[in-house]
Write a protein that holds these residues in place. Sequence first.
Motif, PDB file in Angstrom:
ATOM      1  N   ARG A   1      28.572   3.896  66.265  1.00 32.57           N
ATOM      2  CA  ARG A   1      29.283   2.824  65.552  1.00 32.57           C
ATOM      3  C   ARG A   1      30.151   3.319  64.407  1.00 32.57           C
ATOM      4  O   ARG A   1      30.964   2.571  63.890  1.00 32.57           O
ATOM      5  CB  ARG A   1      28.258   1.823  64.995  1.00 32.57           C
ATOM      6  N   GLN A   2      29.927   4.549  63.966  1.00 36.31           N
ATOM      7  CA  GLN A   2      30.676   5.107  62.839  1.00 36.31           C
ATOM      8  C   GLN A   2      30.747   4.112  61.673  1.00 36.31           C
ATOM      9  O   GLN A   2      31.831   3.678  61.265  1.00 36.31           O
ATOM     10  CB  GLN A   2      32.077   5.512  63.286  1.00 36.31           C
ATOM     11  N   PRO A   3      29.597   3.711  61.137  1.00 36.64           N
ATOM     12  CA  PRO A   3      29.555   2.667  60.101  1.00 36.64           C
ATOM     13  C   PRO A   3      30.189   3.126  58.793  1.00 36.64           C
ATOM     14  O   PRO A   3      30.274   4.320  58.497  1.00 36.64           O
ATOM     15  CB  PRO A   3      28.059   2.421  59.928  1.00 36.64           C
ATOM     16  N   MET A   4      30.612   2.133  58.000  1.00 33.00           N
ATOM     17  CA  MET A   4      31.186   2.401  56.687  1.00 33.00           C
ATOM     18  C   MET A   4      30.597   1.426  55.670  1.00 33.00           C
ATOM     19  O   MET A   4      29.975   0.428  56.026  1.00 33.00           O
ATOM     20  CB  MET A   4      32.717   2.249  56.731  1.00 33.00           C
ATOM     21  N   ALA A   5      30.754   1.763  54.399  1.00 31.82           N
ATOM     22  CA  ALA A   5      30.402   0.890  53.273  1.00 31.82           C
ATOM     23  C   ALA A   5      28.959   0.376  53.388  1.00 31.82           C
ATOM     24  O   ALA A   5      28.021   1.165  53.503  1.00 31.82           O
ATOM     25  CB  ALA A   5      31.404  -0.258  53.174  1.00 31.82           C
ATOM     26  N   ASP A   6      28.774  -0.965  53.367  1.00 31.27           N
ATOM     27  CA  ASP A   6      27.431  -1.559  53.367  1.00 31.27           C
ATOM     28  C   ASP A   6      26.612  -1.107  54.568  1.00 31.27           C
ATOM     29  O   ASP A   6      25.412  -0.825  54.439  1.00 31.27           O
ATOM     30  CB  ASP A   6      27.523  -3.088  53.370  1.00 31.27           C
ATOM     31  N   ASP A   7      27.232  -1.076  55.732  1.00 31.80           N
ATOM     32  CA  ASP A   7      26.498  -0.688  56.936  1.00 31.80           C
ATOM     33  C   ASP A   7      26.003   0.747  56.844  1.00 31.80           C
ATOM     34  O   ASP A   7      24.871   1.056  57.247  1.00 31.80           O
ATOM     35  CB  ASP A   7      27.385  -0.836  58.171  1.00 31.80           C
ATOM     36  N   LEU A   8      26.830   1.628  56.318  1.00 29.89           N
ATOM     37  CA  LEU A   8      26.427   3.022  56.189  1.00 29.89           C
ATOM     38  C   LEU A   8      25.258   3.158  55.225  1.00 29.89           C
ATOM     39  O   LEU A   8      24.293   3.880  55.502  1.00 29.89           O
ATOM     40  CB  LEU A   8      27.604   3.868  55.713  1.00 29.89           C
ATOM     41  N   ARG A   9      25.315   2.458  54.094  1.00 26.68           N
ATOM     42  CA  ARG A   9      24.203   2.509  53.138  1.00 26.68           C
ATOM     43  C   ARG A   9      22.939   1.924  53.755  1.00 26.68           C
ATOM     44  O   ARG A   9      21.827   2.421  53.508  1.00 26.68           O
ATOM     45  CB  ARG A   9      24.562   1.747  51.856  1.00 26.68           C
ATOM     46  N   ASN A  10      23.088   0.883  54.544  1.00 24.10           N
ATOM     47  CA  ASN A  10      21.940   0.263  55.199  1.00 24.10           C
ATOM     48  C   ASN A  10      21.252   1.238  56.149  1.00 24.10           C
ATOM     49  O   ASN A  10      20.017   1.362  56.161  1.00 24.10           O
ATOM     50  CB  ASN A  10      22.403  -0.982  55.962  1.00 24.10           C
ATOM     51  N   ILE A  11      22.035   1.954  56.916  1.00 22.53           N
ATOM     52  CA  ILE A  11      21.473   2.881  57.911  1.00 22.53           C
ATOM     53  C   ILE A  11      20.861   4.103  57.229  1.00 22.53           C
ATOM     54  O   ILE A  11      19.730   4.505  57.547  1.00 22.53           O
ATOM     55  CB  ILE A  11      22.559   3.288  58.923  1.00 22.53           C
ATOM     56  N   VAL A  12      21.591   4.694  56.285  1.00 23.21           N
ATOM     57  CA  VAL A  12      21.059   5.850  55.573  1.00 23.21           C
ATOM     58  C   VAL A  12      19.831   5.445  54.751  1.00 23.21           C
ATOM     59  O   VAL A  12      18.850   6.196  54.663  1.00 23.21           O
ATOM     60  CB  VAL A  12      22.138   6.483  54.672  1.00 23.21           C
TER      61      VAL A  12
END
Length: 243
Positions: free
Chosen positions: A75-86
């Motif tokens: 999905r190559q997430p960014m911003a909120d999604d990236l913080r959520n996954i990490v």
Amino acid sequence: MPTEHTVRSYDEELKMLVKTVLRMGGLAEAQMVNAIQALIRRDNDLASRVVSSDARIDAMEQEINDRAVRLLALRQPMADDLRNIVGAFKIASDLERIGDYASNVGKRALVLNQLPVVKPVATVPRMARLVQDIVNDTLDAYVERDLDKAVDAWSRDEEVDELYTSLFRELLTYMMEDPRNITACTHLMFIAKNIERIGDHATNICENIHYLVSGKPLRATRPKGREAGNFASTPPDPTSGIS
């Protein structure tokens, strides 16, 4: 989730990641409660179940890691999604350590249950209840994305450290008064340290929640009880064979 995505399956995957973290958190919390109950009730069967159930927590951490890696790759997430996954990665790691410490309490309970009761056993559950409340509020803060609740839970670690310091001194007193108490008190000392470390990992989770929600680190100095640092590195007990 905070936003809806064009691809519905992406939202479902993110929601499932959060649900899995919460299930793992609930299991880790239950492990801690059961370990303390095994100690109070001198229940060997319950203590043994706590020890054997640690593998379930390890498996859930791996499941979370697998889900997170898949989301990052596809999905190559960014911003909120990236913080959520990490954040899920990091929180799962802390929950796994909480499960490990609960398992250690269960192992020591099995040993203590074969020894005469010593008075400080009554003090340990009070400390455990405080840590349990912190863990519970931390998990609530995660699911609710509640910054205030996360910071409040984080700040209560100081009280845990104060209790640990008080209990440490109490146990030393009992050992000096009667050498026959040394073995039991040593195990209680390590149980208290395990509980204190569970509190530390809960504060780690609170810090991750703060960053996950706000995008900013929690910059305040981590609360520590007076003189708690003096006992922060309790040496391993070479006679117990328990990690």
